[in-house]
Design a protein around this motif. Structure first.
Motif, PDB file in Angstrom:
ATOM      1  N   SER A  60      46.037  43.822  46.650  1.00 11.57           N
ATOM      2  CA  SER A  60      46.319  43.574  45.491  1.00 11.57           C
ATOM      3  C   SER A  60      47.456  44.239  44.626  1.00 11.57           C
ATOM      4  O   SER A  60      48.423  43.836  44.113  1.00 11.57           O
ATOM      5  CB  SER A  60      45.231  43.549  44.276  1.00 11.57           C
ATOM      6  OG  SER A  60      44.594  44.862  44.446  1.00 11.57           O
ATOM      7  N   ARG A  89      40.838  45.153  40.334  1.00 11.42           N
ATOM      8  CA  ARG A  89      40.853  44.693  39.116  1.00 11.42           C
ATOM      9  C   ARG A  89      42.064  44.613  38.302  1.00 11.42           C
ATOM     10  O   ARG A  89      42.641  43.883  37.867  1.00 11.42           O
ATOM     11  CB  ARG A  89      39.453  44.988  38.368  1.00 11.42           C
ATOM     12  CG  ARG A  89      39.115  44.243  37.142  1.00 11.42           C
ATOM     13  CD  ARG A  89      37.812  44.852  36.260  1.00 11.42           C
ATOM     14  NE  ARG A  89      36.631  44.338  36.914  1.00 11.42           N
ATOM     15  CZ  ARG A  89      36.046  43.142  36.571  1.00 11.42           C
ATOM     16  NH1 ARG A  89      36.472  42.611  35.517  1.00 11.42           N
ATOM     17  NH2 ARG A  89      34.760  43.110  37.119  1.00 11.42           N
ATOM     18  N   ASP A 140      44.598  41.819  37.286  1.00  4.82           N
ATOM     19  CA  ASP A 140      44.713  41.653  35.882  1.00  4.82           C
ATOM     20  C   ASP A 140      46.162  41.777  35.418  1.00  4.82           C
ATOM     21  O   ASP A 140      46.765  40.871  34.517  1.00  4.82           O
ATOM     22  CB  ASP A 140      44.099  42.854  35.058  1.00  4.82           C
ATOM     23  CG  ASP A 140      43.995  42.633  33.406  1.00  4.82           C
ATOM     24  OD1 ASP A 140      43.447  41.534  33.032  1.00  4.82           O
ATOM     25  OD2 ASP A 140      44.455  43.619  32.776  1.00  4.82           O
ATOM     26  N   LEU A 199      47.855  38.492  36.513  1.00  3.24           N
ATOM     27  CA  LEU A 199      47.546  37.383  36.028  1.00  3.24           C
ATOM     28  C   LEU A 199      48.311  37.319  34.587  1.00  3.24           C
ATOM     29  O   LEU A 199      48.769  36.316  34.013  1.00  3.24           O
ATOM     30  CB  LEU A 199      46.049  37.154  35.667  1.00  3.24           C
ATOM     31  CG  LEU A 199      45.310  36.844  37.171  1.00  3.24           C
ATOM     32  CD1 LEU A 199      43.709  36.766  36.760  1.00  3.24           C
ATOM     33  CD2 LEU A 199      45.934  35.470  37.665  1.00  3.24           C
ATOM     34  N   ILE A 221      35.047  40.629  39.911  1.00  4.58           N
ATOM     35  CA  ILE A 221      36.356  40.689  39.658  1.00  4.58           C
ATOM     36  C   ILE A 221      36.701  39.319  39.307  1.00  4.58           C
ATOM     37  O   ILE A 221      37.623  39.171  38.189  1.00  4.58           O
ATOM     38  CB  ILE A 221      37.017  41.477  40.463  1.00  4.58           C
ATOM     39  CG1 ILE A 221      36.657  42.913  40.746  1.00  4.58           C
ATOM     40  CG2 ILE A 221      38.632  41.241  40.295  1.00  4.58           C
ATOM     41  CD1 ILE A 221      37.360  43.810  41.832  1.00  4.58           C
ATOM     42  N   ASP A 228      35.518  37.234  36.394  1.00  5.83           N
ATOM     43  CA  ASP A 228      35.717  37.900  34.988  1.00  5.83           C
ATOM     44  C   ASP A 228      37.184  37.639  34.797  1.00  5.83           C
ATOM     45  O   ASP A 228      37.463  37.328  33.470  1.00  5.83           O
ATOM     46  CB  ASP A 228      35.469  39.230  34.938  1.00  5.83           C
ATOM     47  CG  ASP A 228      34.225  39.635  35.206  1.00  5.83           C
ATOM     48  OD1 ASP A 228      33.208  38.727  34.991  1.00  5.83           O
ATOM     49  OD2 ASP A 228      33.491  40.950  35.565  1.00  5.83           O
ATOM     50  N   LEU A 229      37.934  37.820  35.605  1.00  6.20           N
ATOM     51  CA  LEU A 229      39.461  37.596  35.243  1.00  6.20           C
ATOM     52  C   LEU A 229      40.027  36.357  35.018  1.00  6.20           C
ATOM     53  O   LEU A 229      40.844  36.025  34.080  1.00  6.20           O
ATOM     54  CB  LEU A 229      40.435  38.294  36.347  1.00  6.20           C
ATOM     55  CG  LEU A 229      40.227  39.904  36.612  1.00  6.20           C
ATOM     56  CD1 LEU A 229      40.999  40.501  37.774  1.00  6.20           C
ATOM     57  CD2 LEU A 229      40.783  40.469  35.330  1.00  6.20           C
ATOM     58  N   ALA A 231      38.813  35.814  31.373  1.00  7.98           N
ATOM     59  CA  ALA A 231      39.840  36.372  30.468  1.00  7.98           C
ATOM     60  C   ALA A 231      41.020  35.991  30.311  1.00  7.98           C
ATOM     61  O   ALA A 231      41.520  35.975  29.298  1.00  7.98           O
ATOM     62  CB  ALA A 231      39.689  37.986  31.034  1.00  7.98           C
ATOM     63  N   HIS A 232      41.651  35.417  31.508  1.00  6.16           N
ATOM     64  CA  HIS A 232      43.119  35.013  31.305  1.00  6.16           C
ATOM     65  C   HIS A 232      43.359  33.630  31.373  1.00  6.16           C
ATOM     66  O   HIS A 232      44.287  32.923  31.064  1.00  6.16           O
ATOM     67  CB  HIS A 232      43.965  35.327  32.515  1.00  6.16           C
ATOM     68  CG  HIS A 232      44.210  36.761  32.659  1.00  6.16           C
ATOM     69  ND1 HIS A 232      45.183  37.509  31.960  1.00  6.16           N
ATOM     70  CD2 HIS A 232      43.508  37.810  33.129  1.00  6.16           C
ATOM     71  CE1 HIS A 232      45.244  38.628  32.220  1.00  6.16           C
ATOM     72  NE2 HIS A 232      44.099  39.253  32.861  1.00  6.16           N
TER      73      HIS A 232
END
Length: 227
Positions: A88, A125, A129, A132, A164, A167-168, A171-172
């Motif tokens: 990542s 993460r 994050d 994104l 991860i 959740d992301l 969130a996005h």
């Protein structure tokens, strides 16, 4: 043919034609560049699973996905943004370079190498994050492909790593494909000798399962150019 302006004031038919042409030109100019011409450009940002490690060029994920989408009538070009061995962090580092290809839509497939190397899930993460967030700034429709921790890493690692992706995505506000290797992971007949990278049949199954999610995102994003 030029129509004198003075004549337009007295020739109702010509005036209506002129106004119609003007409105049409304004409508075209107001469209996003991606909607005016050319194929939908889909960037597949990932690691060896995207890059097609160990496969003939035509058997990799990118060409198979492109063929599947074209087979459904979509005018698409899928860009191979996969780098074997990439984490990542690596994906984040080369994001600017990848976006220089001006994609209309992005598929993010990263995290498998983080997991295999035992990278702290908090770091994975944070990197995803940031990726994104940047794609959001660029207003690029995004499909996040999830990954799951291998059983040998233990339940504590899985508890930190597996959430991860959902959740992301939440969130996005991006689309989520829960597990990139769904139906393929740990199936010997669908993987190469290393047991980790899918063979052509494995890639075919991945593409069959993920294509509906890509199609949904194309349509929801107003990029639908199906014939």
């Amino acid at each position: 043919m030029r129509i004198p302006f003075a004549r337009l004031r007295t020739d109702g038919a010509a005036r209506r034609l002129f106004n119609a042409v003007l409105l049409a030109l304004c409508a075209v100019a107001a469209l996003p560049a991606s909607a005016q011409a050319g194929p939908i450009r889909i960037l597949a940002l990932g690691d060896s699973l995207t890059a097609g490690f160990g496969l003939d060029p035509a058997d990799g994920f990118v060409p198979q996905l492109q063929a599947a989408l074209r087979g459904q009538g979509f005018d698409v070009t899928v860009l191979n943004g996969g780098v074997s061995g990439d984490t990542s962090a690596g994906g984040l580092d080369r994001l600017d370079w990848a976006l220089a290809d001006k994609p209309d839509l992005v598929l993010v497939e990263l995290g498998a190498n983080d997991m295999l190397r035992g990278v702290d899930p908090a770091s994975t993460r944070a990197n995803l994050d940031k990726i994104l967030a940047r794609l959001g700034q660029e207003k690029l429709p995004t499909l996040l492909a999830g990954m799951r921790a291998a059983p040998n890493l233990g339940p504590d690692y899985a508890k930190a790593f597996d959430p991860i992706f959902p959740d992301l995505a939440k969130a996005h506000g991006v689309a989520l494909y829960p597990f990139f290797l769904d139906g393929v992971a740990m199936v010997a007949a669908l993987n190469q000798a290393d047991g980790m990278h899918p063979n052509p049949a494995g890639v075919k199954l991945i593409v069959e399962r993920i294509t509906p999610a890509v199609v949904d995102l194309i349509r929801l994003s107003g990029l639908d150019r199906a014939g």
